[in-house]
Design a protein around this motif. Structure first.
Motif, PDB file in Angstrom:
ATOM      1  N   UNK A   3       0.849  -1.194   0.000  1.00  0.00           N
ATOM      2  CA  UNK A   3       0.000   0.000   0.000  1.00  0.00           C
ATOM      3  C   UNK A   3       0.880   1.237   0.000  1.00  0.00           C
ATOM      4  N   UNK A   4       0.753   2.022  -1.060  1.00  0.00           N
ATOM      5  CA  UNK A   4       1.534   3.253  -1.178  1.00  0.00           C
ATOM      6  C   UNK A   4       0.773   4.431  -0.584  1.00  0.00           C
ATOM      7  N   UNK A   5       1.538   5.435  -0.173  1.00  0.00           N
ATOM      8  CA  UNK A   5       0.953   6.682   0.321  1.00  0.00           C
ATOM      9  C   UNK A   5       1.977   7.787   0.152  1.00  0.00           C
ATOM     10  N   UNK A   6       1.519   9.018   0.307  1.00  0.00           N
ATOM     11  CA  UNK A   6       2.438  10.146   0.282  1.00  0.00           C
ATOM     12  C   UNK A   6       2.443  10.967  -0.984  1.00  0.00           C
ATOM     13  N   UNK A   7       1.713  10.525  -1.990  1.00  0.00           N
ATOM     14  CA  UNK A   7       1.653  11.299  -3.213  1.00  0.00           C
ATOM     15  C   UNK A   7       0.896  12.605  -3.008  1.00  0.00           C
ATOM     16  N   UNK A   8       0.967  13.456  -4.018  1.00  0.00           N
ATOM     17  CA  UNK A   8       0.268  14.733  -3.926  1.00  0.00           C
ATOM     18  C   UNK A   8       0.695  15.660  -5.039  1.00  0.00           C
ATOM     19  N   UNK A   9       0.316  16.921  -4.882  1.00  0.00           N
ATOM     20  CA  UNK A   9       0.634  17.944  -5.877  1.00  0.00           C
ATOM     21  C   UNK A   9       1.607  18.945  -5.283  1.00  0.00           C
ATOM     22  N   UNK A  10       2.687  19.201  -6.012  1.00  0.00           N
ATOM     23  CA  UNK A  10       3.693  20.159  -5.562  1.00  0.00           C
ATOM     24  C   UNK A  10       4.153  20.987  -6.740  1.00  0.00           C
TER      25      UNK A  10
END
Length: 121
Positions: free
Chosen positions: A5-12
């Motif tokens: 399970x991946x996490x931590x992505x987003x928009x920068x």
């Protein structure tokens, strides 16, 4: 069956940083980050194997750092100096008994669902 399970992505914005995490249901010898942008083939980003040996794709060398916490069965990717071309879905992959660090997706049987990274200019 190993679950990831991946996490931590987003928009920068360009030049920014993100830290991706991947939680595994059990210990695995080798883990790798891949990415796939729309209309492009999946490509290996960084991998860490037995004894902590690492390998990076040329396009992330000096910007991204892969690490693994075996006690937590977790994989991380610290991404600094992000560029718009880093925009993609990032996937965690894992497997056992891989003797040399590899960025080939054919070498990994277990995959997560991905986390989106979007970098704006």
């Amino acid at each position: 069956q190993v679950q990831l399970v991946e996490s931590g992505g987003g928009s920068v914005q360009a030049g920014g940083s993100l830290r991706l995490s991947c939680a595994a249901s059990e210990y695995t010898d080798s883990m790798c980050w891949f990415r796939q942008a729309p209309g492009k083939e999946r490509e290996g980003v960084a991998t860490i194997g037995i004894f902590g040996r690492t390998k990076y794709a040329d396009f992330v060398k000096g910007r991204f750092t892969i690490s693994k916490d075996n006690a937590k069965n977790s994989l991380y990717l610290q991404m600094n100096g992000l560029k718009p071309e880093d925009t993609a879905m990032y996937y965690c992959a894992a497997d056992f008994r891989i003797t040399l660090p590899t960025l080939s997706d054919n070498d990994f049987r277990y995959w997560g669902q991905g986390t989106q990274v979007t970098v704006s200019s």
